[in-house]
Design an enzyme around this catalytic site. Structure first.
Site, PDB file in Angstrom:
ATOM      1  N   ARG A  39      13.889   1.868  -5.721  1.00  0.00           N
ATOM      2  CA  ARG A  39      13.672   2.965  -4.762  1.00  0.00           C
ATOM      3  C   ARG A  39      14.873   3.900  -4.735  1.00  0.00           C
ATOM      4  NH1 ARG A  39      10.381  -1.047  -2.634  1.00  0.00           N
ATOM      5  NH2 ARG A  39       8.213  -0.342  -2.784  1.00  0.00           N
ATOM      6  N   ASP A  61       9.680  -0.479  -9.785  1.00  0.00           N
ATOM      7  CA  ASP A  61       8.738  -0.261  -8.693  1.00  0.00           C
ATOM      8  C   ASP A  61       8.099   1.106  -8.910  1.00  0.00           C
ATOM      9  OD1 ASP A  61       7.448  -0.316  -6.033  1.00  0.00           O
ATOM     10  OD2 ASP A  61       8.835  -1.966  -5.661  1.00  0.00           O
ATOM     11  N   HIS A 112       2.609  -1.768  -7.800  1.00  0.00           N
ATOM     12  CA  HIS A 112       3.954  -1.168  -7.724  1.00  0.00           C
ATOM     13  C   HIS A 112       4.427  -0.748  -9.114  1.00  0.00           C
ATOM     14  CE1 HIS A 112       4.833  -1.674  -3.465  1.00  0.00           C
ATOM     15  NE2 HIS A 112       4.337  -2.890  -3.522  1.00  0.00           N
ATOM     16  N   ASP A 114       2.791  -8.478  -5.599  1.00  0.00           N
ATOM     17  CA  ASP A 114       2.429  -8.174  -4.212  1.00  0.00           C
ATOM     18  C   ASP A 114       1.663  -6.863  -4.107  1.00  0.00           C
ATOM     19  OD1 ASP A 114       4.813  -6.926  -5.079  1.00  0.00           O
ATOM     20  OD2 ASP A 114       5.263  -6.327  -3.020  1.00  0.00           O
ATOM     21  N   GLU A 115       0.996  -6.723  -2.983  1.00  0.00           N
ATOM     22  CA  GLU A 115       0.441  -5.445  -2.519  1.00  0.00           C
ATOM     23  C   GLU A 115      -0.416  -4.717  -3.563  1.00  0.00           C
ATOM     24  OE1 GLU A 115       3.246  -4.080   1.062  1.00  0.00           O
ATOM     25  OE2 GLU A 115       4.101  -3.595  -0.899  1.00  0.00           O
ATOM     26  N   TRP A 118       6.870 -13.809   2.028  1.00  0.00           N
ATOM     27  CA  TRP A 118       7.356 -12.679   2.836  1.00  0.00           C
ATOM     28  C   TRP A 118       6.454 -12.447   4.037  1.00  0.00           C
ATOM     29  CZ3 TRP A 118       5.166  -7.535   3.075  1.00  0.00           C
ATOM     30  CH2 TRP A 118       4.042  -7.337   2.240  1.00  0.00           C
ATOM     31  N   TRP A 166      15.377  -3.996   0.577  1.00  0.00           N
ATOM     32  CA  TRP A 166      14.519  -2.930   0.048  1.00  0.00           C
ATOM     33  C   TRP A 166      15.220  -1.603   0.268  1.00  0.00           C
ATOM     34  CZ3 TRP A 166      10.873  -4.648  -2.962  1.00  0.00           C
ATOM     35  CH2 TRP A 166      10.327  -5.914  -2.736  1.00  0.00           C
TER      36      TRP A 166
HETATM   37  C1  ACM Z   1       7.003  -6.982  -0.187  1.00  0.00           C
HETATM   38  O1  ACM Z   1       7.676  -6.728   0.817  1.00  0.00           O
HETATM   39  N1  ACM Z   1       6.028  -6.150  -0.551  1.00  0.00           N
HETATM   40  C2  ACM Z   1       7.210  -8.161  -0.972  1.00  0.00           C
END
Ligand code: ACM
Ligand code: ZN
Length: 741
Positions: free
Chosen positions: A164, A193, A254, A317-318, A385, A455
């Site tokens: 990021r 990412d 991501h 993730d996500e 998480w 993050w």
């Molecule tokens: C995360 O916070 N998406 C692992």
């Protein structure tokens, strides 16, 4: 200068609690067992360290020599093992149980660090580094004591998100230095990412040529990446400090930066830019194409060659719901395997295939806890998480599922270090027991440890260290020594650590508040705008500019309050010791003929959303930022009294739309004028385009440009709500602001 060490009764091995009250040494993490001795070992200006003959032990001795030289100025020499004669000795002692355990014995005659392995020796050396104090006559000495120590958890990690925002090599290495000092042993390097790909891959050069760079909202370019030589350098730097670097290459979500470089990775194959905004994006890797796996395996091959770690983190993730629904290749794969219409089957297939590939290379897959959803192999390690306490939508169920499936876990959820310090203080972390409860107790062997992810959406090299320190010390102590619970004693030891952090050039932060929080408001009585800085340190100086340039340590500055009496735009940044501590913030006062003039409403805005409509301060895309005025039960009908006949050229209205929060644009907005506030002449009406199915938050301007200037005293603005019930309730209309030109 305060005394660092007081002699207490020697002879018995005191548990930490009994010991802490009487013998303050300042080591973090608090060693498990400390026994104070009598007297001190006084350091000579030249000392010889004896160490075992193997390369790593010699290297550790060299590390100690260099550290002691920097700290005390003393000249130390490393020699081979003949520990009987040396005043300072590192020794391998197979009777010490535990790979990371060590024993440190200091008497007036000798300092000895013993361990059954080099890993333990290195941690003993870290404790030793924290012990010297200046005694009588300014001579360095080490208090006589005996420490027996070992960590409770093996995986003591910090995660750096360099995707990021990019963090240069020397910055990463400085964090490795501090991590090792506090006995953390895993650097989880989040290298890719949506917003950036940071590791050079020779076979796919566009990953960094394209994917490492993005265009910010202000048009500037930002980014960066590590060459493979730099990656090797960091991995080696960490190895010398007992730290394993675990790379994370995010997939299948991501991945926007990779898709910007190689669009064929996605289902649709459409070209995209590297995004410069945050969130979860719908551009993900196509699972239905074999070419996706060929690509990822090539990438992993180069990654594996760079990182000796037995673990590779693949994110996982996500992945948004339904992202693969519209893809023929993905649909065929799902049908062929009998997956349900959701993405979980495909996600599980994806993770399983990558897991097998990694296993074929001798590597263990680590992934965020979503990898559990598709039925991952028990060999994989799940990084939890979604908090068992319920935050981030988590529950005990995720943990139970991991344990039942046989997976080992790393706990990250309670330790998101990007959380503002105000919301997650040093003491909060110290008091957190991430492994409380029967679920953990029954599966202790599957709990590797924990990680603190940093993050970097809102973290840059300017404020990163303020987010990490001193909070990382509390985290380190929790993992190393769960019995240490005396916060007052911990806080005393933290104070003693600050000179070391400062000497490393680490821009540590406050313990219980943010570096700076701002408020920006308007006092209509005096036509005065105020920027208030709530500062985390009393000696923080708020430097600012008014020409749009970045503030420097030479720009004018204020402490708490800057008052402004005319529309302007200022840029502010906090500095401490002449060093910038956070990215700059901008405060804009938009010129308007209506500034501070009386406003009346047919129906006032709701009490909760009642920001001023003519204060020159424009609302952000956060509907809760106190700038917006909101109506739910009535339309907006506002009259501004300009107090004298005034010539207008145009009127700008700004509206907010956040469909998820039931905030929609008005269907129509109109502007009327009057000389007496009674008889109105409508100048213009505009229709807007509310979108109840839209996503995110967006701001829309309704600009009324008058064909010819109009002179008037009163301006009336009417906007009609979208109004259609959503789930039985009225939608909201949000306005900020009414700018009269
Ligand atoms: C995360 O916070 N998406 C692992
Ligand atoms: Zn696809």
């Amino acid at each position: 200068m305060r005394t660092k060490f007081a002699v207490v009764l020697a002879g018995c091995l005191l548990p930490f609690g009994a010991w802490a009250a009487s013998a303050p040494i300042d080591v973090i993490p608090q060693p498990r067992h400390v026994e104070a001795g009598t007297g001190a070992f006084v350091l000579h200006s030249r000392e010889r360290i004896a160490a075992p003959d193997d390369a790593r032990a010699q290297e550790i001795a060299g590390f100690l020599r260099d550290a002691m030289h920097r700290q005390t100025g003393g000249e130390w020499i490393v020699g081979k093992a003949d520990a009987g004669q040396a005043r300072i000795a590192l020794r391998i002692d197979p009777s010490i149980a535990g790979e990371e355990a060590y024993r440190l014995s200091v008497t007036p005659a000798q300092v000895e660090v013993s361990a059954s392995s080099d890993r333990g020796l290195f941690w003993g050396v870290q404790t030793l580094r924290q012990l010297p104090v200046r005694g009588h006559g300014g001579r360095w000495q080490i208090p006589a004591l005996r420490i027996e120590d070992a960590p409770a958890y093996a995986w003591r990690g910090a995660m750096l998100d360099v995707a990021r925002h990019f963090f240069p090599v020397d910055y990463v290495e400085r964090q490795i230095d501090a991590m090792a000092y506090y006995k953390l042993d895993v650097l989880h390097w989040h290298l890719t990412d949506d917003q950036g790909w940071r590791i050079r891959i020779d076979k796919y050069p566009k990953l960094t040529e394209v994917g490492a760079w993005r265009t910010e909202a202000d048009g500037s370019r930002s980014g960066g990446f590590y060459t493979q030589a730099q990656i090797r350098e960091v991995v080696e730097y960490a190895r010398r400090r007992n730290i394993m670097v675990v790379p994370e290459i995010e997939m299948p979500g991501h991945t926007s930066a990779a898709i910007a470089a190689y669009p064929e990775l996605s289902c649709g194959g459409k070209p995209i830019d590297v995004p410069a905004t945050w969130g979860v994006f719908r551009n993900v890797d196509c699972v239905g194409k074999d070419a996706t796996f060929a690509f990822l395996q090539d990438v992993l091959d180069e990654v594996i060659a760079l990182f000796p770690s037995p673990y590779v983190h693949i994110g996982g993730d996500e992945v948004p719901e339904g992202v693969w629904n519209d893809c023929r290749a993905c649909a065929q794969l799902a049908a062929a395997n009998g997956f349900k219409a959701d993405e979980q089957g495909l996600h599980g297939y994806f993770v399983g295939r990558i897991q097998k590939y990694l296993a074929s290379k001798g590597k263990t897959l680590v992934g965020w806890d979503e990898i559990l959803e598709g039925g991952v192999s028990p060999q994989a390690i799940a990084e939890i998480w979604h908090l068992p306490s319920g935050a981030y939508g988590g529950s005990d169920a995720i943990l139970k599922q991991a344990f039942a499936n046989g997976n080992r876990v790393i706990i990250a959820g309670p330790f998101y270090f990007d959380t503002p310090i105000d919301d997650m203080t040093l003491q909060d972390i110290y008091r957190t027991d991430a492994f409380a409860g029967p679920v953990y107790a029954a599966h202790r062997a599957q709990v590797l440890g924990a990680e603190a992810p940093l993050w970097a959406e809102h973290v840059t090299p300017l404020n990163g260290e303020a987010m990490l320190y001193p909070r990382l010390m509390a985290f380190a102590e929790r993992l190393w020594n769960p019995d240490a619970r005396d916060y007052a004693d911990f806080d005393r030891r933290v104070q003693a650590q600050y000179p070391w952090l400062a000497a490393q050039g680490i821009a540590y932060g406050p313990e219980d508040r943010d570096i700076v929080d701002y408020r920006f408001d308007f006092n209509p009585m005096y036509l005065r705008w105020r920027v208030r800085a709530d500062r985390g340190f009393d000696d923080l100086q708020m430097h600012y500019t008014t020409d749009g340039s970045e503030p420097t340590a030479r720009s004018p500055w204020f402490s708490d309050v800057l008052d402004l009496y005319a529309p302007t735009a200022i840029r502010v940044a906090p500095f401490r010791d002449g060093v910038q501590r956070h990215a700059s913030a901008q405060f804009v006062i938009t010129p308007s003929l209506a500034l501070g003039k009386p406003v009346t409403f047919a129906t006032p805005p709701s009490a909760k959303y009642s920001g001023a409509l003519n204060d020159g301060i424009l609302g952000s895309d956060d509907f809760d930022d106190r700038a917006w005025a909101g109506w739910q039960d009535a339309d907006m009908d506002a009259v501004i009294d300009l107090q004298q006949p005034t010539t207008l050229h145009g009127i700008d209205l700004r509206f907010l739309q956040v469909p998820d929060a039931w905030i929609l644009l008005p269907r129509e907005a109109s502007v009327a004028v009057s000389d007496d506030g009674k008889r109105w002449k409508t100048l213009q009406a505009l229709t807007l385009d509310p979108d109840p199915d839209g996503a995110g938050a967006s701001i829309h301007d309704a600009k009324f440009r008058l064909p010819a200037p109009v002179t008037t005293r009163y301006v009336r603005v009417v906007a009609t709500r979208y109004g259609k019930p959503v789930a039985g309730d009225q939608t909201w209309l949000f306005c900020d602001e009414i700018t009269v030109r």
